[in-house]
Scaffold this motif. Structure first.
Motif, mmCIF file in Angstrom:
data_model
loop_
_atom_site.group_PDB
_atom_site.id
_atom_site.type_symbol
_atom_site.label_atom_id
_atom_site.label_comp_id
_atom_site.label_asym_id
_atom_site.label_seq_id
_atom_site.Cartn_x
_atom_site.Cartn_y
_atom_site.Cartn_z
ATOM 1 N N HIS A 183 8.090 4.106 -1.547
ATOM 2 C CA HIS A 183 7.335 5.227 -2.106
ATOM 3 C C HIS A 183 7.843 5.512 -3.518
ATOM 4 O O HIS A 183 8.840 4.915 -3.950
ATOM 5 N N SER A 185 8.924 8.388 -4.467
ATOM 6 C CA SER A 185 9.839 9.540 -4.420
ATOM 7 C C SER A 185 11.216 9.274 -5.050
ATOM 8 O O SER A 185 11.824 10.213 -5.579
ATOM 9 N N GLN A 188 11.825 10.847 -8.338
ATOM 10 C CA GLN A 188 12.237 12.267 -8.358
ATOM 11 C C GLN A 188 13.736 12.384 -8.588
ATOM 12 O O GLN A 188 14.200 13.158 -9.417
ATOM 13 N N GLY A 303 0.691 14.176 0.816
ATOM 14 C CA GLY A 303 1.802 14.927 1.384
ATOM 15 C C GLY A 303 2.485 15.755 0.315
ATOM 16 O O GLY A 303 2.483 15.387 -0.863
ATOM 17 N N GLY A 305 5.355 19.490 -0.379
ATOM 18 C CA GLY A 305 6.232 20.499 0.200
ATOM 19 C C GLY A 305 7.159 21.078 -0.852
ATOM 20 O O GLY A 305 7.112 20.700 -2.024
ATOM 21 N N PHE A 327 5.031 16.422 -4.476
ATOM 22 C CA PHE A 327 3.874 15.892 -3.738
ATOM 23 C C PHE A 327 3.782 14.393 -4.003
ATOM 24 O O PHE A 327 4.323 13.884 -4.992
HETATM 25 N N1 DAH Z 1 6.845 9.814 -0.165
HETATM 26 C C1 DAH Z 1 5.825 10.167 0.803
HETATM 27 C C2 DAH Z 1 5.210 8.912 1.388
HETATM 28 O O1 DAH Z 1 5.306 7.886 0.839
HETATM 29 C C3 DAH Z 1 4.759 10.993 0.138
HETATM 30 C C4 DAH Z 1 5.267 12.342 -0.231
HETATM 31 C C5 DAH Z 1 5.186 13.385 0.657
HETATM 32 C C6 DAH Z 1 5.861 12.553 -1.440
HETATM 33 C C7 DAH Z 1 5.643 14.642 0.332
HETATM 34 C C8 DAH Z 1 6.344 13.824 -1.781
HETATM 35 C C9 DAH Z 1 6.217 14.842 -0.879
HETATM 36 O O2 DAH Z 1 6.914 14.089 -2.936
HETATM 37 O O3 DAH Z 1 6.697 16.095 -1.199
HETATM 38 O O4 DAH Z 1 4.626 9.001 2.437
#
Ligand code: DAH
Length: 359
Positions: A183, A185, A188, A303, A305, A327
């Motif tokens: 992902h 993420s 971040q 997704g 949060g 997200f």
């Molecule tokens: N990384 C998650 C995925 O690949 C997607 C995701 C969900 C990213 C919530 C986010 C988050 O930053 O807050 O399924």
């Protein structure tokens, strides 16, 4: 003197004959050397022999005549070589001549790939909100892809079912092992490591999973990650931001709904659904149930949060002072909805008949 005249005539006739026979550049060179080479070219020999053979009192006249003959021979050779060259360049010009009545060569313009186009559109929406763009590596460490995002050591996402690991990493500590990021993420974490709040970034990029390709899965796909961290950021900021982004992407009549969910790096977490863009959220269309939303009127899209305080611990942010939201969304999923595509594989097969429809 008469013998000299006869010999001179023969010599000139010979050089003219040979000159007429020159066909190629190498023949021309050979011809020139045969006659004009300083050491033992024919002219040098003629000079020596004829002068030597002349009686003493005739030497002056013979010398003059020999010089005249030499000049004539040289001129013949130079002319012959020059003509040869002119002929050659004329024939190469013939070959180059342009037929302007021929149809031109068509060089079709390329176009942005629909996935890149969708990604740029979404990034544009967030740029307008003051977000900047960050990128990270596709080959990540376990630390950035999982550990710093608060995945516990035995989380099933690390399972080879989902994650593609780089081979022969077993001797390294878990956190240093390399893998293809599953992902966006991890960007971040990389961003928070190098920036202090306020942070507002989107991170578009390619991700990889150990999934078999079918109409809705692809081992390679794209995501856009978002992160906003500052003082006093609340869940309503998250809702307002994503509601705005979805309206920008799918039209102002689209509604959003936040549904409780779970991600290790956000608390609380939510899945965002938009009202079905095919049936207008009614759940039925053309006299039957809507296939796209399975008659529910809602389509799940992304997704999100509030960033889990544990994550701040990994990047040296003070969870008592800052708060933020994150997200993540799949670009293919958005493109499929936006363009009504029914098979994700179409994006990757490289068939121009499909791709040029987005030009
Ligand atoms: N990384 C998650 C995925 O690949 C997607 C995701 C969900 C990213 C919530 C986010 C988050 O930053 O807050 O399924």
């Amino acid at each position: 003197m008469a013998a000299l005249e006869k010999a001179a005539e023969n010599l000139l006739a010979a050089v003219r004959r040979e000159a007429a026979e020159v066909r190629s550049e190498s023949q021309g060179k050979e011809f020139r050397d045969r006659w004009m080479a300083r050491k033992n070219g024919i002219l040098t020999q003629v000079n020596d022999l004829w002068l030597k053979a002349a009686p003493k009192d005739a030497k002056r006249d013979v010398g003059q005549r020999v010089n005249e003959v030499k000049t004539q021979v040289e001129q013949t050779i130079v002319d012959a070589l020059e003509n040869k060259q002119k002929a050659a360049s004329a024939s190469s010009k013939d070959a180059e001549r342009l037929d302007i009545t021929l149809p031109g060569i068509r060089r079709p313009l390329g176009a942005e790939h629909p996935i890149i186009k969708t990604m740029n559109e979404m990034v544009g929406v967030f740029r307008n909100l003051g977000y900047s763009v960050e990128e990270g590596p596709e080959i990540e460490t376990d630390y950035y892809n999982f550990e710093a995002l608060n995945f516990p050591p035995n989380h099933p996402a690390r399972d080879t079912q989902d994650t593609l690991f780089i081979a022969n990493q077993e001797s390294k500590p878990l956190r240093d092992r390399l893998l293809l990021r599953t992902h966006t993420s991890p960007v971040q974490i990389r961003t928070m490591e190098k920036m202090k709040p306020p942070v507002r970034v989107v991170c578009p990029g390619k991700v990889h999973r150990n999934d078999a390709p079918d109409a809705t899965h692809s081992p390679i796909f794209h995501q856009i990650e978002g992160l906003a961290v500052d003082t006093n950021i609340t869940f309503s900021d998250l809702k307002g931001t994503l509601d705005h982004a979805m309206k920008e992407m799918f039209g102002s009549s689209v509604k959003t709904r936040f549904y409780p969910s779970f991600f290790p790096f956000t608390e609380p977490s939510a899945d965002v659904q938009i009202s079905c863009i095919f049936c207008g959220g009614r759940g039925y269309r053309d006299g039957g149930p809507c296939r796209n939303c399975k008659a529910s009127g809602w389509i799940e899209l992304l997704g999100c949060g509030m960033v889990d305080p544990n994550v701040y611990g990994f990047v040296d942010y003070d969870p008592k002072k800052v708060s933020g939201f994150a997200f993540g969304m799949g670009v293919e999923r958005i493109a499929i909805l936006k363009y009504g595509v029914d098979d994700i594989q179409l994006f990757f097969n490289g068939d121009v008949r499909f791709l040029e429809q987005f030009a």
